[in-house]
Design an enzyme around this catalytic site. Sequence first.
Site, PDB file in Angstrom:
ATOM      1  N   ASP A   1       0.872  -1.167   0.000  1.00 30.98           N
ATOM      2  CA  ASP A   1       0.000   0.000   0.000  1.00 30.98           C
ATOM      3  C   ASP A   1       0.913   1.222   0.000  1.00 30.98           C
ATOM      4  O   ASP A   1       1.960   1.200  -0.626  1.00 30.98           O
ATOM      5  CB  ASP A   1      -0.952  -0.041   1.198  1.00 30.98           C
ATOM      6  CG  ASP A   1      -2.230   0.775   0.995  1.00 30.98           C
ATOM      7  OD1 ASP A   1      -2.212   1.717   0.181  1.00 30.98           O
ATOM      8  OD2 ASP A   1      -3.237   0.482   1.645  1.00 30.98           O
ATOM      9  N   ASP A   2       0.598   2.286   0.725  1.00 33.38           N
ATOM     10  CA  ASP A   2       1.437   3.481   0.704  1.00 33.38           C
ATOM     11  C   ASP A   2       2.762   3.242   1.427  1.00 33.38           C
ATOM     12  O   ASP A   2       2.798   2.571   2.460  1.00 33.38           O
ATOM     13  CB  ASP A   2       0.698   4.645   1.365  1.00 33.38           C
ATOM     14  CG  ASP A   2      -0.555   5.043   0.607  1.00 33.38           C
ATOM     15  OD1 ASP A   2      -0.505   5.048  -0.642  1.00 33.38           O
ATOM     16  OD2 ASP A   2      -1.568   5.334   1.254  1.00 33.38           O
TER      17      ASP A   2
END
Length: 170
Positions: free
Chosen positions: A73-74
């Site tokens: 994800d981030d």
Amino acid sequence: LRPCKIEFISCTNVLLKGYHITASPFWVHHPVNSRNVHINGVRIDSMGPNSDGFDPESCDTVLVDNCTFNSGDDCIAIKSGKNRDTQFGPTRNVVIQNSVMNSGHGAVTLGSEMAGGIENVYAQNLEFRNVFWATDSLNIAIRMKTNMNRGGYLKNFYVRNVSIPNGVET
């Protein structure tokens, strides 16, 4: 919910230094309402869902230095509370520098949980390397996100000396 790998709440003078971490069930590092947080020389390899590399939430004085991120994800997602969860206030005074982002949805992301606000963020000397572009690409270099229900604000966000040698997906 799946748990964070490393989460600390209301701490002061935190040093996370010189280790390699893999396979987090959820966010890898999640300091909440903490002061003077320094993450240095840490390598994150966690490609699972929602496996953000570093998510400071409602923290003051944060330094990310010399880290490498491979995230599902981030890589870094700066947060400050969701919806009406604003009691700890903004995340502020964050410096992100001398680090590499290899894969993830966003290299440096502000939000989406930012109801308490985000201020004074400096990102410099970063390489959004995207070395896994063929299989696990880095989607977005700099990302600011929220929605109508979450609100929040962003003040004083600065970026300089960023290279993107392999581009990003979008």
